[in-house]
Design a protein around this motif. Structure first.
Motif, PDB file in Angstrom:
ATOM      1  N   ARG A 125       0.834  -1.206   0.000  1.00  0.00           N
ATOM      2  CA  ARG A 125       0.000   0.000   0.000  1.00  0.00           C
ATOM      3  C   ARG A 125       0.870   1.258   0.000  1.00  0.00           C
ATOM      4  N   LEU A 126       1.937   1.224   0.797  1.00  0.00           N
ATOM      5  CA  LEU A 126       2.825   2.388   0.865  1.00  0.00           C
ATOM      6  C   LEU A 126       3.512   2.630  -0.483  1.00  0.00           C
ATOM      7  N   GLU A 164       1.016   3.955  -3.075  1.00  0.00           N
ATOM      8  CA  GLU A 164       0.681   5.371  -2.899  1.00  0.00           C
ATOM      9  C   GLU A 164       1.787   6.268  -3.438  1.00  0.00           C
ATOM     10  N   GLU A 165       3.031   5.880  -3.169  1.00  0.00           N
ATOM     11  CA  GLU A 165       4.148   6.707  -3.630  1.00  0.00           C
ATOM     12  C   GLU A 165       4.261   6.681  -5.157  1.00  0.00           C
ATOM     13  N   SER A 169       1.307   8.625  -6.665  1.00  0.00           N
ATOM     14  CA  SER A 169       1.501  10.062  -6.452  1.00  0.00           C
ATOM     15  C   SER A 169       2.513  10.616  -7.455  1.00  0.00           C
ATOM     16  N   HIS A 208       1.553  13.531 -10.187  1.00  0.00           N
ATOM     17  CA  HIS A 208       2.154  14.868 -10.075  1.00  0.00           C
ATOM     18  C   HIS A 208       3.310  15.075 -11.047  1.00  0.00           C
ATOM     19  N   ARG A 214      10.802  11.791  -0.833  1.00  0.00           N
ATOM     20  CA  ARG A 214      10.994  10.531  -0.106  1.00  0.00           C
ATOM     21  C   ARG A 214      10.267   9.347  -0.731  1.00  0.00           C
ATOM     22  N   GLY A 215       9.480   9.587  -1.759  1.00  0.00           N
ATOM     23  CA  GLY A 215       8.673   8.512  -2.339  1.00  0.00           C
ATOM     24  C   GLY A 215       9.506   7.370  -2.878  1.00  0.00           C
ATOM     25  N   LEU A 235      12.607   6.583  -2.169  1.00  0.00           N
ATOM     26  CA  LEU A 235      13.286   5.913  -1.046  1.00  0.00           C
ATOM     27  C   LEU A 235      12.363   4.877  -0.397  1.00  0.00           C
ATOM     28  N   LEU A 236      11.109   5.261  -0.160  1.00  0.00           N
ATOM     29  CA  LEU A 236      10.177   4.354   0.505  1.00  0.00           C
ATOM     30  C   LEU A 236       9.820   3.176  -0.391  1.00  0.00           C
TER      31      LEU A 236
END
Lengths: 119, 151
Positions: B54-55, B58-59, B62, B66, B119-120, B122-123
């Motif tokens: 999920r994380l 989302e990144e 996004s 954008h 940070r997207g 990286l995560l």
């Protein structure tokens, strides 16, 4: 035009504002922007902001939410205020560690410890 | 209605990947992520794996909205996904010109810690087994190996 529903639960204890999130997932960027604005207004209205943000109800957050927290932190520091984070679950604390934001923020296990840390 | 195909149009998609095109509406983004995560649950992935997906989702979404589609209201994102008990693969392709992942500054450096963005990637890399960008950089593959599958 309808008023937006707050994404936060806010209470005051002594001189400290305690904020909790309504949402379990802080992922939607529109909600994150609203959260940033709501907390920003609290910081703006307080000449010496002391803010505790509790993540007790939060299961997920994104880098956009981290960005909002960083902006809030900068604004509080700019007013010589204090920010504490607390009640962060193990999965989310790992996100703070990976991004090394555990070095930027003062993070406490629980609300009680966080409240005691304000000077 | 979102398009759905069961063939694969990208040679790097797994066979039988489901392919859909979604817009930028929050509801369709969440619904598709929930579908993938529900399938992971059925295939025996642990809770931590679903948190990770999920994380990373989302990144990646996004970034697609954008940076790729530049927030155009009519922008679309193609998603191809496949879950089995061993591996989850998700491909996300936006309509942008791409980017060089190596050009993103390291957000963990002391001088970048108080920067609110960046940070997207990286995560995604921290939580996925592998993250692969196809040139020119408008396609990202999120690959997660199920730790419960025993290798």
């Amino acid at each position: 035009m309808t008023a937006q529903q707050s994404r936060l639960r806010i209470r005051r204890q002594d001189q400290i504002t305690i904020v909790e999130f309504v949402d379990r997932n802080i992922l939607d960027e529109a909600n994150i922007a609203q959260i940033g604005e709501e907390i920003g207004a609290i910081v703006n209205d307080d000449p010496n902001p002391k803010l505790l943000i509790s993540f007790a109800n939060v299961d997920h957050l994104s880098s956009a939410a981290l960005g909002a927290l960083i902006t809030i932190n900068s604004r509080i520091k700019g007013k010589d205020g204090q920010l504490r984070l607390a009640d962060i679950n193990n999965q989310i604390i790992e996100v703070f560690r990976i991004t090394r934001l555990d070095r930027l923020f003062q993070i406490h296990p629980g609300t009680r410890e966080a409240l005691a840390s304000f000077t | 209605m979102p398009q759905q195909r069961h063939d694969h149009c990208d040679p790097r998609d797994p066979p039988h990947a489901i392919v859909r095109t979604i817009g930028h509406e929050r509801r369709s983004i969440v619904r598709l992520c929930d579908e993938i995560i529900d399938e992971m649950a059925r295939c025996g992935y642990p809770d931590a794996a679903r948190f990770a997906l999920r994380l990373a989702w989302e990144e990646a979404i996004s970034n697609a909205i954008h940076h790729g589609n530049r927030d155009r209201p009519d922008g679309t994102i193609e998603v191809a996904w496949h879950v089995d008990s061993r591996r989850t693969c998700v491909r996300i392709t936006d309509q942008g010109e791409g980017f060089d992942p190596a050009s993103i500054p390291d957000p963990t450096l002391d001088e970048n810690l108080d920067c609110p963005t960046g940070r997207g990637l990286l995560l995604m890399r921290a939580y996925m087994t592998r993250v692969v960008f196809d040139p020119p950089g408008n396609t990202v593959h999120l690959i997660y190996d199920n730790p419960a599958s025993g290798g």
